[in-house]
Design an enzyme around this catalytic site. Structure first.
Site, short mmCIF file in Angstrom:
data_model
loop_
_atom_site.label_atom_id
_atom_site.label_comp_id
_atom_site.label_asym_id
_atom_site.label_seq_id
_atom_site.Cartn_x
_atom_site.Cartn_y
_atom_site.Cartn_z
N CYS A 141 33.22 47.69 32.01
CA CYS A 141 33.49 46.44 31.31
C CYS A 141 32.21 45.87 30.72
O CYS A 141 31.14 45.97 31.30
CB CYS A 141 34.17 45.42 32.23
N GLU A 142 32.36 45.32 29.54
CA GLU A 142 31.17 44.85 28.84
C GLU A 142 30.65 43.52 29.39
O GLU A 142 29.55 43.11 29.07
CB GLU A 142 31.43 44.74 27.33
N HIS A 143 31.42 42.87 30.24
CA HIS A 143 30.96 41.60 30.78
C HIS A 143 30.09 41.77 32.02
O HIS A 143 29.18 41.00 32.26
CB HIS A 143 32.16 40.71 31.14
N HIS A 144 30.40 42.77 32.85
CA HIS A 144 29.67 42.95 34.11
C HIS A 144 29.07 44.34 34.26
O HIS A 144 28.38 44.59 35.24
CB HIS A 144 30.62 42.71 35.29
N GLN A 155 39.28 46.04 27.89
CA GLN A 155 40.49 46.87 27.84
C GLN A 155 41.24 46.65 26.52
O GLN A 155 41.81 47.58 25.95
CB GLN A 155 41.39 46.54 29.04
N HIS A 207 40.38 46.60 37.31
CA HIS A 207 39.01 46.22 36.98
C HIS A 207 38.24 45.91 38.26
O HIS A 207 38.60 44.99 38.99
CB HIS A 207 39.01 45.00 36.06
N CYS A 251 35.42 44.59 38.49
CA CYS A 251 34.76 43.28 38.44
C CYS A 251 35.71 42.19 38.94
O CYS A 251 35.29 41.08 39.23
CB CYS A 251 34.24 42.97 37.03
ZN ZN Z 1 34.11 42.58 33.96
#
Ligand code: ZN
Length: 231
Positions: free
Chosen positions: A119-122, A160, A188, A190
């Site tokens: 995931c690009e956030h975490h 996603q 996910h 995260c």
């Molecule tokens: Zn994430």
């Protein structure tokens, strides 16, 4: 198990026959080419390993202890593998078409394509299955190519929703089928090992283009083949 249903955008009703939006919402450079240009400046491998050392020190580790000496190198090697999709070209995979439809006029469905992405956030893994259908007009690809395509996009930092849209856009653009249907279900980490820490929650995303977008009965047929009671 929770199920979060996240349609990427509302499906247009069948009578809304305005301009075909399909792939135009994404920048074609995202799904038609390798994400990294050969001449793009990048940090050296040693700099990347130093960055890992910095993170180890940040969490409170002694970066000189025996067990960690090779860790920066291993982490960078793992990154090379997990993120190899930046150097691979989606269009190239699909352009190696298999052949003619030979009169076949229904959709082709490949179900249960397993993938792992980050995931690009975490920068934490999310993993699950992609189900991909397309209705060929002239060009048919070897079935493994849809799995290859999924892997190329999955081996980049993703959401996603974006992963779903990029797979659909690439198939639309290269194969020019009558329509594409994609359903992705994923867990996910995260969300399962940090944050709300809910294990087993699945996130579903879907994308329908062409005949699948315009014809709810075709969407339904796709969904029942993917998730039907006879599974
Ligand atoms: Zn994430």
């Amino acid at each position: 198990m929770d199920a979060l249903i996240k349609p990427i955008r509302p499906n247009k009703p069948a009578d809304a026959k305005t301009s075909d939006v399909k792939s135009s919402e994404l920048d074609p450079s995202e799904f038609m080419a390798a994400a990294v240009r050969a001449d793009q400046p990048r940090p050296s491998r040693a700099e990347a390993e130093d960055a890992v050392k910095t993170l180890l020190a940040y969490i409170g580790e002694n970066t000189f202890r025996e067990g960690l000496l090779d860790t920066p190198r291993r982490v960078v090697e793992a990154y090379d593998e997990l993120y190899q999709g930046y150097h691979q070209c989606p269009a190239e995979v699909l352009n190696r078409t298999f052949g003619e439809t030979a009169g076949y006029d229904d959709f082709v469905l490949v179900r249960d394509i397993e993938f792992t992405s980050q995931c690009e956030h975490h920068m934490m893994p999310f993993y699950g299955k992609a189900h991909i259908a397309y209705t060929p007009v002239e060009r048919v690809v070897g079935l493994s190519k849809l799995a290859r395509l999924t892997d190329i996009f999955a081996r980049r930092l993703q959401t996603q929703e974006h992963l779903t849209a990029q797979i659909a856009a690439a198939i639309d653009e290269v194969l020019k089928p009558r329509g594409v249907a994609i359903l992705i279900e994923a867990e996910h980490t995260c969300m399962s090992v940090r944050g709300v820490a809910k294990h087993g929650a699945s996130t579903f995303t879907s994308r329908f283009t062409g005949m699948f977008r315009d014809n709810p009965a075709e969407q339904q047929r796709f969904l029942s083949l993917v998730r039907g009671p006879n599974r």
